[in-house]
Write a protein that holds these residues in place. Structure first.
Motif, PDB file in Angstrom:
ATOM      1  N   SER A   5      78.726-119.306  73.647  1.00 59.94           N
ATOM      2  CA  SER A   5      80.129-119.577  73.949  1.00 59.94           C
ATOM      3  C   SER A   5      80.806-120.416  72.861  1.00 59.94           C
ATOM      4  O   SER A   5      81.924-120.863  73.046  1.00 59.94           O
ATOM      5  CB  SER A   5      80.222-120.320  75.278  1.00 59.94           C
ATOM      6  N   ALA A   6      80.095-120.611  71.743  1.00 57.35           N
ATOM      7  CA  ALA A   6      80.671-121.449  70.688  1.00 57.35           C
ATOM      8  C   ALA A   6      82.039-120.911  70.251  1.00 57.35           C
ATOM      9  O   ALA A   6      82.312-119.723  70.323  1.00 57.35           O
ATOM     10  CB  ALA A   6      79.717-121.479  69.494  1.00 57.35           C
ATOM     11  N   ALA A   7      82.881-121.829  69.829  1.00 54.76           N
ATOM     12  CA  ALA A   7      84.233-121.427  69.424  1.00 54.76           C
ATOM     13  C   ALA A   7      84.157-120.428  68.275  1.00 54.76           C
ATOM     14  O   ALA A   7      83.271-120.472  67.448  1.00 54.76           O
ATOM     15  CB  ALA A   7      85.015-122.652  68.982  1.00 54.76           C
ATOM     16  N   ARG A   8      85.083-119.498  68.259  1.00 54.71           N
ATOM     17  CA  ARG A   8      85.068-118.477  67.218  1.00 54.71           C
ATOM     18  C   ARG A   8      86.198-118.757  66.249  1.00 54.71           C
ATOM     19  O   ARG A   8      87.335-118.937  66.639  1.00 54.71           O
ATOM     20  CB  ARG A   8      85.298-117.103  67.843  1.00 54.71           C
ATOM     21  N   THR A   9      85.863-118.808  64.980  1.00 54.38           N
ATOM     22  CA  THR A   9      86.931-118.902  63.999  1.00 54.38           C
ATOM     23  C   THR A   9      87.064-117.534  63.384  1.00 54.38           C
ATOM     24  O   THR A   9      86.363-117.191  62.447  1.00 54.38           O
ATOM     25  CB  THR A   9      86.581-119.913  62.906  1.00 54.38           C
ATOM     26  N   MET A  10      87.926-116.744  63.970  1.00 54.51           N
ATOM     27  CA  MET A  10      88.099-115.447  63.354  1.00 54.51           C
ATOM     28  C   MET A  10      89.572-115.166  63.173  1.00 54.51           C
ATOM     29  O   MET A  10      90.372-115.263  64.093  1.00 54.51           O
ATOM     30  CB  MET A  10      87.418-114.350  64.146  1.00 54.51           C
ATOM     31  N   PRO A  11      89.923-114.875  61.924  1.00 56.78           N
ATOM     32  CA  PRO A  11      91.319-114.561  61.666  1.00 56.78           C
ATOM     33  C   PRO A  11      91.761-113.422  62.583  1.00 56.78           C
ATOM     34  O   PRO A  11      91.026-112.455  62.771  1.00 56.78           O
ATOM     35  CB  PRO A  11      91.313-114.120  60.212  1.00 56.78           C
TER      36      PRO A  11
END
Ligand SMILES: Nc1ncnc2c1ncn2[C@@H]1O[C@H](COP(=O)(O)OP(=O)(O)O)[C@@H](O)[C@H]1O
Ligand SMILES: [Mg+2]
Lengths: 332, 240
Positions: A5-11
């Protein structure tokens, strides 16, 4: 370190939502705001029902390149199953009491989902599996499949169209003055958003979902990592058939008259939606469905004669801009 | 040393084309075996035949005396064989972490193993939460190899990992292969870059038009310029 569930850094690609916003705002030039709002809700509701019916099909194609023209069979069957359940439960559907009505709609949805899911499993085994690698045969046998299901519906429920009345609490509208919204449309919006949120969470937050997304991109690599893609495909096919059945119940309650051919008819819209959205993309399917629903309602109001052609036109315009659809799936 | 993998007289057809025409090859346990050969020789087809993405039409592919030919790709992978394809096979829409989570299969990613991997390929730590599609070519290759080693596997098949990469990154990959060898991995490595081959190879097989044309020790081939010219048709290492 490896929690799912880690935060996603996706453009995030902002252009498709921007196009949707533009498609919503431009009609305001010709349409009064209160009418526009009603049309927008109607369009959104229509989009949500199409989304529910279409969401499984886009993954079925994405995962194994299978073209299933028979998908509409599950739509028709879902609606007829709901009719059978609801006509046996008029004690619950007739009173104007939301809770009672929901007690009737619940079993109708459950029966539709279970039976269409089971039929999906059989359909995959008997009709799809022998033709995994051949598009032409897929088209032929899946059209054959939907014809068989339609005829079965004729046998079981008779050759005529039958009514699928909405439970009383979903009839009529809410609101005041110029702003009245059909209750059923609001319900469709809520259900559609809930299904989308559920699918989105499943695809992004579970290992099964990761595998499906990975498989849509590169099935051979998923296999080389040790996962049989065909098992994933069967699960997706069954779930997609069940969703189509659920969408069929919603669509049938919306039309209030159902025919064995309704699934085949709605397939045109479903294909437009998944092509506009980008084959294999559930997010694209959602956006595409909203676009199709809105455009149909705006043009239906502004230029009724264009209403039929408007969605084809929409598809052509989107594909000229993005030939792979709004959210192209990266394939290797 | 015990042979972990052996191919004997393997033939593979792709559609109507007869691509492998009797490949004999062994990968001894704990060694890095090179598979060299010009473009179109059949190196990729050989790796795909081992992992089951192509099915051999004749011959034997044995892994610890088990016949791989009747098995499907996922079954072969679960015997402990990892595969890094020529195009890397990265899932571009998934994050670096998600790519590795899938590669670890049912196991949780082991923290110690992950630290070791980050030491090998620091960009994987830096871009842990980035969608893999946004990585550079070299970083993608690191992720592709990272997926193959995130859990200990018995055999690792790697197809032309240095193709198109900058020399600095090629150097990092050579270091990584050396570290994997120290850790006792068995690797079958396809390369066109002779400098890489001579830096890390133990045994070597050279193939051409679907057959093995030379088998020997890498050190011997590296010393013999005439043999290189005859087998590979060029003296690549002259410029490297
Ligand atoms: N899918 C395919 N269909 C037809 N021929 C193929 C296919 N894949 C590879 N080949 C042919 O098989 C031969 C070996 O290819 P490959 O194993 O990719 O060589 P290498 O990896 O050594 O460059 C080449 O002649 C290639 O053209
Ligand atoms: Mg190759």
């Amino acid at each position: 370190m490896s929690d799912l569930s880690a935060a996603r850094t996706m453009p995030f690609d902002p252009w498709p939502p921007a196009v949707l916003a533009a498609a919503m705002l431009v009609p305001l030039v010709w349409i009064a705001p209160s009418t526009w709002l009603i049309l927008t809700v109607a369009g959104f509701a229509m989009g949500m029902m199409i989304f529910i019916m279409a969401s499984g099909l886009t993954l079925v194609f994405g995962l194994m390149g299978v073209i299933n023209f028979g998908h509409g069979a599950f739509v028709s069957l879902g609606a007829f199953l709901a009719a059978s359940v609801l006509t046996r439960m008029t004690g619950w559907t007739a009173p104007d009491a939301l809770a009672l009505n929901l007690v009737a709609v619940g079993p109708a949805l459950i029966v539709a989902v279970l039976v269409t899911g089971a039929l999906g499993w059989a359909f995959e085994r008997i009709i799809i599996r022998p033709v995994y690698d051949n598009h032409l045969k897929q088209i032929l046998v899946t059209i054959g499949g939907i014809i068989v299901v339609e005829q079965m519906i004729h046998v079981l429920w008779g050759p005529d169209q039958i009514p699928l009345p909405r439970p009383t609490a979903f009839k009529g509208s809410v609101g005041a003055g110029d702003l009245v919204f059909e209750k059923y449309r609001l319900l469709a919006c809520v259900l559609g958003v809930a299904v989308f949120a559920g699918l989105h969470a499943l695809l992004n937050r579970t290992k099964f979902g990761l595998l499906v997304r990975a498989g849509v991109e590169n099935g051979a690599m998923v296999e080389a990592l040790g996962y049989p893609i065909r098992m994933l495909f069967v699960v997706v096919f069954v779930a997609g058939s069940a969703l189509a059945g659920m969408g069929g119940v919603m669509w049938g309650l919306y039309q209030e008259i159902i025919t064995a051919g309704m699934g085949m008819e709605v397939m045109v819209l479903i294909f437009i939606v998944i092509i506009v959205g980008g084959l294999g993309s559930v997010g694209g399917c959602f956006l595409g469905a909203v676009l199709v629903g809105l455009v149909a309602n705006y043009t239906g109001f502004l230029a009724p004669k264009l209403a039929l052609a408007s969605n084809i036109l929409l598809m052509v315009v989107v594909l000229m801009w993005r030939p792979q659809g709004l959210y192209p799936v990266i394939r290797q | 040393m015990a042979e972990l993998l052996s191919l004997a007289g393997v033939h593979t057809h792709i559609g109507r084309y007869h691509i492998l025409e009797g490949v004999d090859l062994i990968a001894p346990e704990g060694e890095l075996t090179m598979l060299l050969g010009r473009n179109g020789a059949g190196k990729t087809t050989t790796l795909k035949t081992i992992i089951g993405l192509h099915r051999a039409s004749a011959g034997a592919v044995r892994f610890q005396s088990r016949d791989l030919i009747p098995l499907r790709t996922p079954e072969i992978a679960r015997l402990g064989i990892a595969y890094v394809p020529e195009d890397m096979g990265i899932f571009a829409g998934l994050t670096v972490r998600e790519n590795l989570v899938l590669a670890a299969r049912e196991r949780e990613i082991d923290d110690r193993r992950l630290k070791w991997l980050f030491g090998l390929f620091p960009p994987l730590e830096k871009f842990w939460q980035l969608r893999a599609g946004f990585l550079s070519g070299g970083q993608k290759q690191m992720l592709a190899i990272g997926r193959a080693v995130i859990e200990p596997r018995r055999l690792i098949l790697i197809d032309e990992p240095t193709k198109g990469l900058a020399p600095a990154i090629v150097g990092a990959l050579i270091e990584a292969f050396r570290e994997l060898k120290r850790a006792g991995s068995t690797i079958l490595l396809v390369e066109q870059n002779f400098h890489v081959a001579r830096s890390v190879g133990d045994g070597v097989f050279v193939m051409d038009t679907g057959r093995i044309t030379h088998a020997g020790r890498m050190a011997e081939l590296a010393e013999d310029a005439g043999l290189q010219r005859r087998l590979l048709g060029l003296s690549l290492d002259a410029h490297q």
